[in-house]
Scaffold this active site. Sequence first.
Site, PDB file in Angstrom:
ATOM      1  N   TYR A  18       0.855  -1.184   0.000  1.00  8.82           N
ATOM      2  CA  TYR A  18       0.000   0.000   0.000  1.00  8.82           C
ATOM      3  C   TYR A  18       0.892   1.235   0.000  1.00  8.82           C
ATOM      4  O   TYR A  18       2.030   1.203   0.449  1.00  8.82           O
ATOM      5  CB  TYR A  18      -0.941   0.023   1.205  1.00  8.82           C
ATOM      6  CG  TYR A  18      -0.290   0.237   2.542  1.00  8.82           C
ATOM      7  CD1 TYR A  18      -0.098   1.527   3.043  1.00  8.82           C
ATOM      8  CD2 TYR A  18       0.136  -0.841   3.318  1.00  8.82           C
ATOM      9  CE1 TYR A  18       0.491   1.737   4.279  1.00  8.82           C
ATOM     10  CE2 TYR A  18       0.727  -0.643   4.549  1.00  8.82           C
ATOM     11  CZ  TYR A  18       0.908   0.648   5.023  1.00  8.82           C
ATOM     12  OH  TYR A  18       1.495   0.854   6.240  1.00  8.82           O
ATOM     13  N   CYS A  19       0.388   2.323  -0.547  1.00  5.86           N
ATOM     14  CA  CYS A  19       1.122   3.583  -0.578  1.00  5.86           C
ATOM     15  C   CYS A  19       0.116   4.722  -0.488  1.00  5.86           C
ATOM     16  O   CYS A  19      -1.052   4.497  -0.164  1.00  5.86           O
ATOM     17  CB  CYS A  19       1.982   3.690  -1.836  1.00  5.86           C
ATOM     18  SG  CYS A  19       1.051   3.576  -3.379  1.00  5.86           S
ATOM     19  N   THR A  20       0.535   5.932  -0.764  1.00  2.56           N
ATOM     20  CA  THR A  20      -0.338   7.087  -0.582  1.00  2.56           C
ATOM     21  C   THR A  20      -1.577   7.030  -1.472  1.00  2.56           C
ATOM     22  O   THR A  20      -2.707   7.074  -0.992  1.00  2.56           O
ATOM     23  CB  THR A  20       0.430   8.395  -0.857  1.00  2.56           C
ATOM     24  OG1 THR A  20       1.568   8.447   0.004  1.00  2.56           O
ATOM     25  CG2 THR A  20      -0.452   9.606  -0.604  1.00  2.56           C
ATOM     26  N   ILE A  75      -3.862   4.431   0.518  1.00  3.88           N
ATOM     27  CA  ILE A  75      -4.464   4.817   1.792  1.00  3.88           C
ATOM     28  C   ILE A  75      -5.441   5.979   1.607  1.00  3.88           C
ATOM     29  O   ILE A  75      -6.427   6.115   2.335  1.00  3.88           O
ATOM     30  CB  ILE A  75      -3.364   5.203   2.805  1.00  3.88           C
ATOM     31  CG1 ILE A  75      -2.532   3.968   3.179  1.00  3.88           C
ATOM     32  CG2 ILE A  75      -3.955   5.803   4.066  1.00  3.88           C
ATOM     33  CD1 ILE A  75      -3.313   2.871   3.855  1.00  3.88           C
TER      34      ILE A  75
END
Length: 258
Positions: A18-20, A75
Amino acid sequence: KYVDDHLEDLRGRRVMMYCTGGIRCEKASAYLRRRLDETTKPATLEEGVDMFDDKKLQEAAGPPATEIYQLQGGIHRYLEAFPDGGLFKGANFVFDKRAQMKGEEAAETGDDRIAVGRCSECASPWERHHGGRVCCVCRVLVLVCDTCDAASPHGEYYCSEHTSMRGLYYHFLKRFNAAELRQQLEGLQSMLKKEIGPKRKNRRNTLRRKIVEIEERLDELNKVGDDRQDEQDTIRRCRACAKPYSDCPGACWGFWKE
């Protein structure tokens, strides 16, 4: 680099990314799949192996396929879907003036006691970035709480990469007298000798530049023969533009620039 260094640790396991906002995950997952495919040895069955021996067959087939998942939309979308924050703890760093985001319900509490981040000065819970609180070496944003920032006469902080330079490396030098500068010079020169190897080239260059700056400042003080400081030399200044902090508290660069 992380994928290449831990490829075998990830092989055959379930990987969750997961990332921004999901973009970096797209690239990272594609790279991981490609590297796994490139380094997977074709399954071979040794001569004489019993075709009904499940253990031998499994060994010949190699590890199970790696399952790679990523959070759709990162996220950012997750917090929109789960206003209470769901399973995510802390704050999501975003690349605009907000600097961070939480689920709507979590943001309404404004309680820093549940913060995952820590102030780099006192280690108390803190998760809000500020344009005027940056590393004095590389200018990356540093978590510093309001209490510590208000107590700092100079506002020069250090990121995790440069914390070893604390007390020796300062961006603004005019507020120091000759004795203090010589102490910094000796400390940085000693640090420079320990930075060995090709991977430390950038660190060595950073130290050398500051050493030259200190030496030049010492030469200036020796020429004038006056070690006294002007009041303008001791005030806190913006790390980016060097204006007095009262005039520009870090509002001239990055997300905070008008």
